[in-house]
Write a protein that holds these residues in place. Structure first.
Motif, PDB file in Angstrom:
ATOM      1  N   MET A   1       0.924  -1.261   0.106  1.00  0.00           N
ATOM      2  CA  MET A   1      -0.005  -0.024  -0.062  1.00  0.00           C
ATOM      3  C   MET A   1       0.942   1.103   0.036  1.00  0.00           C
ATOM      4  O   MET A   1       1.656   1.536   0.890  1.00  0.00           O
ATOM      5  CB  MET A   1      -0.854   0.051   1.106  1.00  0.00           C
ATOM      6  N   ASN A   2       0.565   2.125  -0.949  1.00  0.00           N
ATOM      7  CA  ASN A   2       1.656   3.322  -1.051  1.00  0.00           C
ATOM      8  C   ASN A   2       0.590   4.523  -1.457  1.00  0.00           C
ATOM      9  O   ASN A   2      -0.374   4.432  -2.055  1.00  0.00           O
ATOM     10  CB  ASN A   2       2.376   3.317  -1.990  1.00  0.00           C
ATOM     11  N   ASN A   3       1.102   5.744  -1.102  1.00  0.00           N
ATOM     12  CA  ASN A   3       0.357   6.990  -1.353  1.00  0.00           C
ATOM     13  C   ASN A   3       0.929   7.286  -2.681  1.00  0.00           C
ATOM     14  O   ASN A   3       2.321   7.414  -2.748  1.00  0.00           O
ATOM     15  CB  ASN A   3       0.619   7.952  -0.365  1.00  0.00           C
ATOM     16  N   VAL A   4       0.097   7.546  -3.594  1.00  0.00           N
ATOM     17  CA  VAL A   4       0.553   8.004  -5.016  1.00  0.00           C
ATOM     18  C   VAL A   4      -0.262   9.156  -5.243  1.00  0.00           C
ATOM     19  O   VAL A   4      -1.170   9.887  -4.662  1.00  0.00           O
ATOM     20  CB  VAL A   4       0.243   6.950  -5.963  1.00  0.00           C
ATOM     21  N   GLU A   5       0.403   9.866  -6.253  1.00  0.00           N
ATOM     22  CA  GLU A   5      -0.662  10.962  -6.789  1.00  0.00           C
ATOM     23  C   GLU A   5      -1.848  10.778  -7.214  1.00  0.00           C
ATOM     24  O   GLU A   5      -2.250   9.608  -7.892  1.00  0.00           O
ATOM     25  CB  GLU A   5       0.113  11.704  -8.058  1.00  0.00           C
ATOM     26  N   VAL A   6      -2.984  11.683  -7.281  1.00  0.00           N
ATOM     27  CA  VAL A   6      -4.064  11.367  -7.261  1.00  0.00           C
ATOM     28  C   VAL A   6      -4.624  11.341  -8.801  1.00  0.00           C
ATOM     29  O   VAL A   6      -5.633  10.646  -9.495  1.00  0.00           O
ATOM     30  CB  VAL A   6      -5.277  12.299  -6.740  1.00  0.00           C
ATOM     31  N   ASP A   7      -3.690  11.902  -9.578  1.00  0.00           N
ATOM     32  CA  ASP A   7      -3.842  11.749 -11.089  1.00  0.00           C
ATOM     33  C   ASP A   7      -3.420  10.265 -11.715  1.00  0.00           C
ATOM     34  O   ASP A   7      -2.389   9.797 -11.316  1.00  0.00           O
ATOM     35  CB  ASP A   7      -2.755  12.754 -11.679  1.00  0.00           C
ATOM     36  N   VAL A   8      -4.499   9.604 -12.637  1.00  0.00           N
ATOM     37  CA  VAL A   8      -4.171   8.411 -12.802  1.00  0.00           C
ATOM     38  C   VAL A   8      -3.282   8.392 -13.940  1.00  0.00           C
ATOM     39  O   VAL A   8      -3.681   9.009 -15.205  1.00  0.00           O
ATOM     40  CB  VAL A   8      -5.603   7.762 -13.302  1.00  0.00           C
ATOM     41  N   PRO A   9      -2.256   7.793 -14.182  1.00  0.00           N
ATOM     42  CA  PRO A   9      -1.495   7.841 -15.531  1.00  0.00           C
ATOM     43  C   PRO A   9      -2.142   7.019 -16.573  1.00  0.00           C
ATOM     44  O   PRO A   9      -3.345   6.116 -16.389  1.00  0.00           O
ATOM     45  CB  PRO A   9      -0.373   6.424 -15.111  1.00  0.00           C
ATOM     46  N   GLU A  10      -1.907   7.513 -17.829  1.00  0.00           N
ATOM     47  CA  GLU A  10      -2.714   7.173 -18.818  1.00  0.00           C
ATOM     48  C   GLU A  10      -2.496   5.524 -19.279  1.00  0.00           C
ATOM     49  O   GLU A  10      -3.737   5.090 -19.748  1.00  0.00           O
ATOM     50  CB  GLU A  10      -2.248   8.075 -20.066  1.00  0.00           C
ATOM     51  N   LYS A  11      -1.555   5.064 -18.931  1.00  0.00           N
ATOM     52  CA  LYS A  11      -1.430   3.598 -19.167  1.00  0.00           C
ATOM     53  C   LYS A  11      -2.350   2.757 -18.222  1.00  0.00           C
ATOM     54  O   LYS A  11      -2.381   1.595 -18.646  1.00  0.00           O
ATOM     55  CB  LYS A  11      -0.127   2.985 -19.113  1.00  0.00           C
ATOM     56  N   TYR A  12      -2.830   3.340 -17.140  1.00  0.00           N
ATOM     57  CA  TYR A  12      -3.712   2.475 -16.578  1.00  0.00           C
ATOM     58  C   TYR A  12      -5.198   2.428 -17.075  1.00  0.00           C
ATOM     59  O   TYR A  12      -5.718   3.485 -17.465  1.00  0.00           O
ATOM     60  CB  TYR A  12      -3.735   3.049 -14.878  1.00  0.00           C
ATOM     61  N   ILE A  13      -5.841   1.322 -16.858  1.00  0.00           N
ATOM     62  CA  ILE A  13      -7.138   1.189 -17.394  1.00  0.00           C
ATOM     63  C   ILE A  13      -8.156   0.882 -16.467  1.00  0.00           C
ATOM     64  O   ILE A  13      -8.269   0.102 -15.298  1.00  0.00           O
ATOM     65  CB  ILE A  13      -7.422  -0.307 -18.136  1.00  0.00           C
ATOM     66  N   PHE A  14      -9.234   2.072 -16.397  1.00  0.00           N
ATOM     67  CA  PHE A  14     -10.155   1.654 -15.298  1.00  0.00           C
ATOM     68  C   PHE A  14     -11.196   0.666 -15.687  1.00  0.00           C
ATOM     69  O   PHE A  14     -11.657   0.327 -16.383  1.00  0.00           O
ATOM     70  CB  PHE A  14     -11.085   3.309 -15.311  1.00  0.00           C
ATOM     71  N   VAL A  15     -11.410  -0.016 -14.582  1.00  0.00           N
ATOM     72  CA  VAL A  15     -12.383  -1.469 -14.551  1.00  0.00           C
ATOM     73  C   VAL A  15     -13.746  -1.014 -14.022  1.00  0.00           C
ATOM     74  O   VAL A  15     -14.625  -1.639 -14.620  1.00  0.00           O
ATOM     75  CB  VAL A  15     -11.387  -2.558 -13.870  1.00  0.00           C
TER      76      VAL A  15
ATOM     77  N   GLU B   1      -4.121  17.418 -17.100  1.00  0.00           N
ATOM     78  CA  GLU B   1      -4.526  16.479 -17.376  1.00  0.00           C
ATOM     79  C   GLU B   1      -3.893  14.984 -16.678  1.00  0.00           C
ATOM     80  O   GLU B   1      -4.253  13.826 -17.213  1.00  0.00           O
ATOM     81  CB  GLU B   1      -4.518  16.039 -18.858  1.00  0.00           C
ATOM     82  N   GLY B   2      -2.771  15.333 -15.679  1.00  0.00           N
ATOM     83  CA  GLY B   2      -2.123  14.110 -15.129  1.00  0.00           C
ATOM     84  C   GLY B   2      -0.609  13.933 -15.212  1.00  0.00           C
ATOM     85  O   GLY B   2      -0.245  13.228 -14.698  1.00  0.00           O
ATOM     86  N   LEU B   3      -0.101  14.792 -16.381  1.00  0.00           N
ATOM     87  CA  LEU B   3       1.206  14.593 -16.415  1.00  0.00           C
ATOM     88  C   LEU B   3       2.065  15.256 -15.321  1.00  0.00           C
ATOM     89  O   LEU B   3       1.707  16.168 -14.649  1.00  0.00           O
ATOM     90  CB  LEU B   3       1.669  15.815 -17.510  1.00  0.00           C
ATOM     91  N   HIS B   4       2.944  14.594 -14.660  1.00  0.00           N
ATOM     92  CA  HIS B   4       3.646  14.906 -13.479  1.00  0.00           C
ATOM     93  C   HIS B   4       5.022  15.910 -13.979  1.00  0.00           C
ATOM     94  O   HIS B   4       5.868  15.437 -14.456  1.00  0.00           O
ATOM     95  CB  HIS B   4       4.192  13.525 -12.788  1.00  0.00           C
ATOM     96  N   LEU B   5       4.402  17.146 -13.680  1.00  0.00           N
ATOM     97  CA  LEU B   5       5.487  18.159 -14.363  1.00  0.00           C
ATOM     98  C   LEU B   5       6.198  18.722 -13.005  1.00  0.00           C
ATOM     99  O   LEU B   5       5.648  19.146 -12.282  1.00  0.00           O
ATOM    100  CB  LEU B   5       4.661  19.142 -15.228  1.00  0.00           C
ATOM    101  N   TRP B   6       7.626  18.633 -13.344  1.00  0.00           N
ATOM    102  CA  TRP B   6       8.513  19.449 -11.977  1.00  0.00           C
ATOM    103  C   TRP B   6       9.490  19.933 -12.679  1.00  0.00           C
ATOM    104  O   TRP B   6      10.311  19.249 -13.157  1.00  0.00           O
ATOM    105  CB  TRP B   6       8.942  18.202 -11.300  1.00  0.00           C
ATOM    106  N   ILE B   7       9.495  21.324 -12.777  1.00  0.00           N
ATOM    107  CA  ILE B   7      10.506  22.061 -13.459  1.00  0.00           C
ATOM    108  C   ILE B   7      10.916  23.034 -12.586  1.00  0.00           C
ATOM    109  O   ILE B   7      10.215  23.798 -11.682  1.00  0.00           O
ATOM    110  CB  ILE B   7      10.062  22.910 -14.388  1.00  0.00           C
TER     111      ILE B   7
END
Length: 498
Positions: free
Chosen positions: A73-87, A371-377
């Motif tokens: 179990m891990n804390n992750v960003e709430v934005d879902v990566p595009e490669k993940y498929i919602f079931v 839209e969910g891109l993890h952008l860190w500049i």
């Protein structure tokens, strides 16, 4: 897409060649930021899950290697990566929070590792677990050692036959500084060794195809062919890498992460390489990387600092999912590719880069970030900053959390002053040369003591950086001057208070 409590997702795992699944058990505020608790599920399949199957799902309990039948179990960003498929969405399997954080959502690798672990005969797994929890001691090369030992180096204890390591049933990390004739036999018969570092081996051909290693660090000096096992995940190359050295691996490197230092070696056999990490870059041509590895999914680059040439050619990596740079320059706003070049990009991290390029990246990719891109500049650098900091080993302190601009500047000043005085002594050494160097080492350590006393900020990473900077200075001193450099390091250790 934002994750919600109860959501179940599938993702394809390249190593397992199956889909794995997870559930978001809750979404909660963590230090002012919404985070999702992601729970790995005990499921894998040739096709993604069907919504009708959700009621049968169970959590994955992991006892792989040193795991103790624990939940993943891990804390992750709430934005879902595009490669993940919602079931679908069902009641969360559990309601606990997690203290563990994960960079990214991953690709179900923990499921792959657990299944791989279960392929090992149960008797061997049971012996591993029993040894790991045991207080028993065994004799090894005349020394009494814990049977639960996990790491071994031939620099710590001298041995002649690597098969003697069988006395340690849960050894997982081995460092060797020469070739051992029985090494292959040991690796092939011992399924728990996950990391091997092999130095100064003198072999032209290396074949690890029957080993169980996940991570291999290998001196490539003189190597003409390197054969990897199908489960290899990380390959770290050092030493002199011969041009067109043949690497034989599953899927031509599709699931492999390759690590190299300084420059890009010309290798054969990695046409489908998935991930490339290059460290200590002085200068790197992006076009050259593209020509060798056009199918990269991940490209991570670290400068010394350094320059990137033909940065605009980055647009050719159409499959890229993860891209990061640190302390790399030589490109400008006009070289930044459009977001449309990277339809699958999940993460874009750039730390310490030209100011105009940083502004352009933020401008071009701000909508993708929504839209969910993890952008860190971060740490956009002006030209004058770069001119002043090329020779500054503490340049990364400028802008680092917990370090004030004043302390970053003081660290650079201490380094430059110490280095200049050492160079002056080298050019005109006196009869008191060693005492003079000792005085400079003491002053160097005391300077950082004084900084740290006001507000403690020098922890493990900073301590290593202070030490490395001093070591680099001492390396300037020619051996013929007869300085005992190890004694200087001991003096530094005695004086430092951090």
């Amino acid at each position: 897409m934002k994750a919600k409590a109860g959501d179940v997702y599938c993702v394809y795992n390249e190593k397992l060649k199956k889909y794995t699944a997870c559930q978001i058990t809750k979404v909660e505020d963590k230090d002012g930021k919404q985070m999702a608790v992601k729970l790995s599920l005990d499921w894998s399949g040739e096709e993604p899950l069907k919504e009708a199957e959700l009621s049968e799902l169970k959590p994955l309990y992991v006892d792989y290697m040193y795991w103790d039948n624990s939940l993943d179990m891990n804390n992750v960003e709430v934005d879902v990566p595009e490669k993940y498929i919602f079931v679908g969405n069902v009641a969360p399997i559990m309601d606990e929070s997690s203290d563990s954080y994960s960079y990214g959502w991953g690709s179900g690798d923990i499921v792959y590792r657990q299944l791989r672990w279960q392929d090992i005969p149960k008797a061997k797994r049971d012996a591993f677990k029993a040894a790991d929890k045991s207080e028993e001691k065994v004799m090894f090369e005349g020394e009494e050692c814990r049977i639960s030992r996990r790491n071994m180096s031939d620099e710590w204890i001298h041995f002649e036959d690597v098969l003697s390591l069988r006395v340690f049933p849960c050894l997982s990390h081995l460092t060797l500084h020469k070739w051992y004739k029985n090494l292959y036999e040991y690796l092939e018969g011992y399924p728990f060794l996950r990391e091997l570092e092999l130095n100064n081996h003198g072999q032209k051909e290396l074949d690890f195809s029957k080993s169980y290693i996940d991570r291999l660090s290998v001196d490539m000096t003189g190597v003409e062919e390197l054969v990897l096992n199908d489960g290899m995940e990380h390959l770290i190359l050092f030493g002199e890498v011969s041009d067109n050295c043949k690497i034989r691996t599953e899927d031509n490197g599709r699931t492999l992460i390759l690590y190299v230092d300084g420059k890009l070696p010309r290798l054969s056999g990695l046409d489908n390489l998935g991930s490339l990490h290059i460290r200590s870059i002085m200068e790197l041509d992006i076009e050259e990387v593209l020509s060798q590895y056009p199918d990269l999914l991940e490209l991570r680059l670290w400068g010394k600092p350094g320059n990137l040439i033909n940065f605009d050619k980055l647009s050719g990596f159409s499959k890229l999912r993860f891209f990061s740079t640190m302390e790399l320059f030589g490109f400008s706003e006009k070289d930044i590719p459009e977001p449309e070049c990277f339809p699958n990009l999940c993460s874009l991290w750039m730390d310490s880069l030209p100011e105009d390029a940083a502004k352009m990246v933020k401008k071009l990719y701000k909508n993708r970030a929504k839209e969910g891109l993890h952008l860190w500049i971060t740490k956009a650098r002006k030209p004058e900053w770069l001119a002043q900091n090329l020779d500054n080993p503490f340049r990364s302190w400028d802008g680092r959390e917990g370090i004030t601009p004043s302390n970053a500047k003081k660290a650079a000043d201490i380094y430059r002053k110490t280095r200049a005085q050492v160079v002056k002594l080298i050019e005109g050494p006196t009869s008191d040369f060693e005492q003079d160097i000792e005085a400079l080492v003491r002053t160097y350590a005391e300077g950082f003591n004084k900084m740290d006393k006001r507000k403690y900020f020098i922890t493990t990473i900073e301590r290593d950086e202070v030490f490395d900077a001093l070591s680099d200075i001492l390396c300037l001193i020619p051996d013929e001057l007869g300085l005992d450099k190890n004694r200087m390091i001991d003096i530094f250790d005695d004086v430092k208070e951090f």
